[in-house]
Design a protein around this motif. Structure first.
Motif, PDB file in Angstrom:
ATOM      1  N   ILE A  40      -5.160  -6.713 -15.110  1.00  0.00           N
ATOM      2  CA  ILE A  40      -4.775  -6.407 -14.135  1.00  0.00           C
ATOM      3  C   ILE A  40      -4.762  -4.881 -13.394  1.00  0.00           C
ATOM      4  CG2 ILE A  40      -2.787  -8.206 -14.370  1.00  0.00           C
ATOM      5  CD1 ILE A  40      -0.780  -5.961 -14.685  1.00  0.00           C
ATOM      6  N   THR A  41      -4.356  -4.804 -12.133  1.00  0.00           N
ATOM      7  CA  THR A  41      -3.907  -3.502 -11.516  1.00  0.00           C
ATOM      8  C   THR A  41      -2.502  -3.460 -11.066  1.00  0.00           C
ATOM      9  OG1 THR A  41      -6.366  -3.090 -10.811  1.00  0.00           O
ATOM     10  CG2 THR A  41      -4.673  -1.919  -9.370  1.00  0.00           C
ATOM     11  N   LEU A  42      -1.895  -2.628 -11.299  1.00  0.00           N
ATOM     12  CA  LEU A  42      -0.332  -2.406 -10.988  1.00  0.00           C
ATOM     13  C   LEU A  42      -0.507  -1.666  -9.719  1.00  0.00           C
ATOM     14  CD1 LEU A  42       2.640  -2.610 -11.584  1.00  0.00           C
ATOM     15  CD2 LEU A  42       2.599  -0.330 -12.699  1.00  0.00           C
ATOM     16  N   ARG A  43      -0.023  -2.042  -8.457  1.00  0.00           N
ATOM     17  CA  ARG A  43      -0.024  -1.299  -7.303  1.00  0.00           C
ATOM     18  C   ARG A  43       1.560  -1.218  -6.985  1.00  0.00           C
ATOM     19  NH1 ARG A  43      -4.403  -4.298  -3.647  1.00  0.00           N
ATOM     20  NH2 ARG A  43      -6.069  -3.508  -4.896  1.00  0.00           N
ATOM     21  N   ALA A  76      -2.292   2.829  -7.027  1.00  0.00           N
ATOM     22  CA  ALA A  76      -2.682   1.860  -7.993  1.00  0.00           C
ATOM     23  C   ALA A  76      -2.982   2.345  -9.493  1.00  0.00           C
ATOM     24  CB  ALA A  76      -3.949   1.223  -7.477  1.00  0.00           C
ATOM     25  N   ILE A  77      -2.757   1.654 -10.494  1.00  0.00           N
ATOM     26  CA  ILE A  77      -3.196   1.797 -11.766  1.00  0.00           C
ATOM     27  C   ILE A  77      -3.995   0.724 -12.234  1.00  0.00           C
ATOM     28  CG2 ILE A  77      -2.112   2.264 -14.243  1.00  0.00           C
ATOM     29  CD1 ILE A  77      -0.024   2.765 -11.147  1.00  0.00           C
ATOM     30  N   PRO A  78      -5.147   0.786 -12.343  1.00  0.00           N
ATOM     31  CA  PRO A  78      -5.951  -0.281 -12.737  1.00  0.00           C
ATOM     32  C   PRO A  78      -6.096  -0.308 -14.307  1.00  0.00           C
ATOM     33  CG  PRO A  78      -7.509   1.412 -12.109  1.00  0.00           C
ATOM     34  CD  PRO A  78      -5.858   2.057 -11.975  1.00  0.00           C
ATOM     35  N   GLY A  79      -6.917  -1.281 -14.812  1.00  0.00           N
ATOM     36  CA  GLY A  79      -7.227  -1.558 -16.014  1.00  0.00           C
ATOM     37  C   GLY A  79      -6.057  -1.748 -17.152  1.00  0.00           C
ATOM     38  N   LEU A  80      -5.069  -2.293 -16.735  1.00  0.00           N
ATOM     39  CA  LEU A  80      -3.817  -2.663 -17.621  1.00  0.00           C
ATOM     40  C   LEU A  80      -4.261  -4.144 -18.188  1.00  0.00           C
ATOM     41  CD1 LEU A  80      -0.855  -1.524 -15.606  1.00  0.00           C
ATOM     42  CD2 LEU A  80      -1.961  -0.344 -17.554  1.00  0.00           C
ATOM     43  N   VAL A  81      -3.954  -4.216 -19.617  1.00  0.00           N
ATOM     44  CA  VAL A  81      -4.237  -5.674 -20.043  1.00  0.00           C
ATOM     45  C   VAL A  81      -2.806  -6.051 -20.515  1.00  0.00           C
ATOM     46  CG1 VAL A  81      -5.337  -6.755 -21.843  1.00  0.00           C
ATOM     47  CG2 VAL A  81      -6.425  -4.739 -20.713  1.00  0.00           C
ATOM     48  N   VAL A  82      -2.698  -7.588 -20.030  1.00  0.00           N
ATOM     49  CA  VAL A  82      -1.308  -7.992 -20.064  1.00  0.00           C
ATOM     50  C   VAL A  82      -1.537  -8.951 -21.227  1.00  0.00           C
ATOM     51  CG1 VAL A  82       0.671  -9.370 -19.116  1.00  0.00           C
ATOM     52  CG2 VAL A  82      -0.369  -7.592 -17.752  1.00  0.00           C
ATOM     53  N   PRO A  83      -0.802  -8.950 -22.327  1.00  0.00           N
ATOM     54  CA  PRO A  83      -1.115  -9.990 -23.461  1.00  0.00           C
ATOM     55  C   PRO A  83      -0.312 -11.252 -22.973  1.00  0.00           C
ATOM     56  CG  PRO A  83       0.414  -8.403 -24.027  1.00  0.00           C
ATOM     57  CD  PRO A  83       0.035  -7.935 -22.568  1.00  0.00           C
ATOM     58  N   PHE A 110      12.141   7.615  -9.346  1.00  0.00           N
ATOM     59  CA  PHE A 110      11.361   7.003  -8.206  1.00  0.00           C
ATOM     60  C   PHE A 110      12.061   5.931  -7.595  1.00  0.00           C
ATOM     61  CE2 PHE A 110       8.733   7.657 -12.299  1.00  0.00           C
ATOM     62  CZ  PHE A 110       8.145   8.611 -11.802  1.00  0.00           C
ATOM     63  N   ALA A 111      11.701   5.950  -6.027  1.00  0.00           N
ATOM     64  CA  ALA A 111      12.297   4.831  -5.328  1.00  0.00           C
ATOM     65  C   ALA A 111      11.006   3.947  -5.220  1.00  0.00           C
ATOM     66  CB  ALA A 111      12.452   5.462  -4.172  1.00  0.00           C
ATOM     67  N   VAL A 112      11.299   2.636  -5.626  1.00  0.00           N
ATOM     68  CA  VAL A 112      10.194   1.936  -5.702  1.00  0.00           C
ATOM     69  C   VAL A 112      10.201   0.628  -4.441  1.00  0.00           C
ATOM     70  CG1 VAL A 112       8.574  -0.117  -6.891  1.00  0.00           C
ATOM     71  CG2 VAL A 112       9.276   2.098  -8.102  1.00  0.00           C
ATOM     72  N   TYR A 113       9.678   0.799  -3.327  1.00  0.00           N
ATOM     73  CA  TYR A 113       9.568  -0.374  -2.301  1.00  0.00           C
ATOM     74  C   TYR A 113       8.736  -1.512  -2.472  1.00  0.00           C
ATOM     75  CZ  TYR A 113      11.931   3.617   0.092  1.00  0.00           C
ATOM     76  OH  TYR A 113      12.856   4.664   0.367  1.00  0.00           O
ATOM     77  N   GLY A 114       8.055  -1.557  -3.377  1.00  0.00           N
ATOM     78  CA  GLY A 114       7.178  -2.782  -3.675  1.00  0.00           C
ATOM     79  C   GLY A 114       6.312  -2.593  -4.896  1.00  0.00           C
ATOM     80  N   ILE A 115       6.202  -3.817  -5.588  1.00  0.00           N
ATOM     81  CA  ILE A 115       5.477  -3.800  -6.811  1.00  0.00           C
ATOM     82  C   ILE A 115       4.414  -4.905  -6.842  1.00  0.00           C
ATOM     83  CG2 ILE A 115       5.321  -4.108  -9.310  1.00  0.00           C
ATOM     84  CD1 ILE A 115       8.195  -2.891  -9.649  1.00  0.00           C
ATOM     85  N   GLU A 116       3.132  -4.820  -6.896  1.00  0.00           N
ATOM     86  CA  GLU A 116       2.293  -6.117  -6.650  1.00  0.00           C
ATOM     87  C   GLU A 116       1.580  -5.806  -7.889  1.00  0.00           C
ATOM     88  OE1 GLU A 116      -1.100  -7.897  -3.682  1.00  0.00           O
ATOM     89  OE2 GLU A 116      -0.410  -5.830  -3.528  1.00  0.00           O
ATOM     90  N   ILE A 117       1.267  -7.142  -8.749  1.00  0.00           N
ATOM     91  CA  ILE A 117       0.422  -7.158  -9.685  1.00  0.00           C
ATOM     92  C   ILE A 117      -0.939  -8.138  -9.477  1.00  0.00           C
ATOM     93  CG2 ILE A 117      -0.035  -8.165 -12.047  1.00  0.00           C
ATOM     94  CD1 ILE A 117       2.180  -6.060 -11.930  1.00  0.00           C
ATOM     95  N   VAL A 118      -2.143  -7.285  -9.515  1.00  0.00           N
ATOM     96  CA  VAL A 118      -3.366  -7.799  -8.772  1.00  0.00           C
ATOM     97  C   VAL A 118      -4.140  -8.191 -10.126  1.00  0.00           C
ATOM     98  CG1 VAL A 118      -5.282  -7.540  -7.372  1.00  0.00           C
ATOM     99  CG2 VAL A 118      -3.174  -6.442  -6.763  1.00  0.00           C
ATOM    100  N   GLU A 119      -4.574  -9.456 -10.105  1.00  0.00           N
ATOM    101  CA  GLU A 119      -5.485  -9.677 -11.413  1.00  0.00           C
ATOM    102  C   GLU A 119      -6.728  -9.476 -11.005  1.00  0.00           C
ATOM    103  OE1 GLU A 119      -6.321 -13.640 -14.385  1.00  0.00           O
ATOM    104  OE2 GLU A 119      -4.987 -13.960 -12.530  1.00  0.00           O
ATOM    105  N   GLN A 120      -7.666  -8.819 -12.314  1.00  0.00           N
ATOM    106  CA  GLN A 120      -8.862  -8.549 -12.357  1.00  0.00           C
ATOM    107  C   GLN A 120      -9.741  -9.534 -12.852  1.00  0.00           C
ATOM    108  OE1 GLN A 120      -8.333  -4.685 -14.042  1.00  0.00           O
ATOM    109  NE2 GLN A 120      -8.199  -3.454 -12.215  1.00  0.00           N
ATOM    110  N   GLY A 121      -9.329 -10.498 -13.458  1.00  0.00           N
ATOM    111  CA  GLY A 121     -10.074 -11.334 -14.203  1.00  0.00           C
ATOM    112  C   GLY A 121      -9.737 -11.510 -15.489  1.00  0.00           C
ATOM    113  N   SER A 122     -10.570 -12.165 -16.408  1.00  0.00           N
ATOM    114  CA  SER A 122     -10.275 -12.399 -17.869  1.00  0.00           C
ATOM    115  C   SER A 122     -10.505 -10.794 -18.519  1.00  0.00           C
ATOM    116  CB  SER A 122     -11.129 -13.355 -18.359  1.00  0.00           C
ATOM    117  OG  SER A 122     -11.033 -13.356 -19.749  1.00  0.00           O
ATOM    118  N   ALA A 123      -9.437 -10.784 -19.528  1.00  0.00           N
ATOM    119  CA  ALA A 123      -9.586  -9.600 -20.323  1.00  0.00           C
ATOM    120  C   ALA A 123     -10.122  -9.647 -21.631  1.00  0.00           C
ATOM    121  CB  ALA A 123      -8.005  -8.938 -20.489  1.00  0.00           C
ATOM    122  N   ARG A 124     -10.974 -10.670 -21.797  1.00  0.00           N
ATOM    123  CA  ARG A 124     -11.452 -10.791 -23.180  1.00  0.00           C
ATOM    124  C   ARG A 124     -12.550  -9.763 -23.306  1.00  0.00           C
ATOM    125  NH1 ARG A 124     -12.300 -17.172 -23.542  1.00  0.00           N
ATOM    126  NH2 ARG A 124     -10.544 -17.985 -22.496  1.00  0.00           N
TER     127      ARG A 124
END
Length: 124
Positions: A40-43, A76-83, A110-124
């Motif tokens: 995922i990418t965390l936005r 954006a923080i890309p390249g996170l892997v969610v088990p 931090f003041a967070v106004y929105g969090i979005e999790i964007v899937e990047q595809g399979s992490a295999r």
């Protein structure tokens, strides 16, 4: 979903704006219903009262760092892997929380106004 380390939601009703301040280290809870890990990418739509680093930690490992300032920014923080199953990301900074302004003495990170999790595809 927000976990530990957050103040209750604040809002400007007429403007339709909502945000949560973190107290310091703050948790974002994730759930992956699949049997395989997901990449995922965390936005984040985020700001702070002063310039500081925002570090994203997962299982005691630093996964990414971005700079946050007083201006609301999309980061954006890309390249996170969610088990599979439930897991958490921890947002923290090397700079201690700052006392609020105008009589608000809470420690604020931090003041967070929105969090979005964007899937990047399979992490295999």
């Amino acid at each position: 979903k927000l976990g530990d380390g957050w103040y209750p939601e604040e809002r400007i009703v007429k403007a339709g704006v909502r945000w949560n301040w973190s107290k310091g280290d703050a948790t974002v809870l994730l759930e992956n219903p699949r049997a395989e890990p997901r990449s995922i990418t965390l936005r984040l739509n985020v700001r702070s009262l002063e310039r500081r680093d925002l570090q994203v930690w997962q299982e005691d490992k630093l996964r990414g760092t971005v700079e946050v300032g007083e201006k609301l920014s999309e980061l954006a923080i890309p390249g996170l892997v969610v088990p599979p199953g439930k897991s958490a990301l921890v947002l923290r900074s090397s700079t201690p929380p700052t006392a609020g302004h105008a009589g608000d003495t809470r420690p604020l990170q931090f003041a967070v106004y929105g969090i979005e999790i964007v899937e990047q595809g399979s992490a295999r």
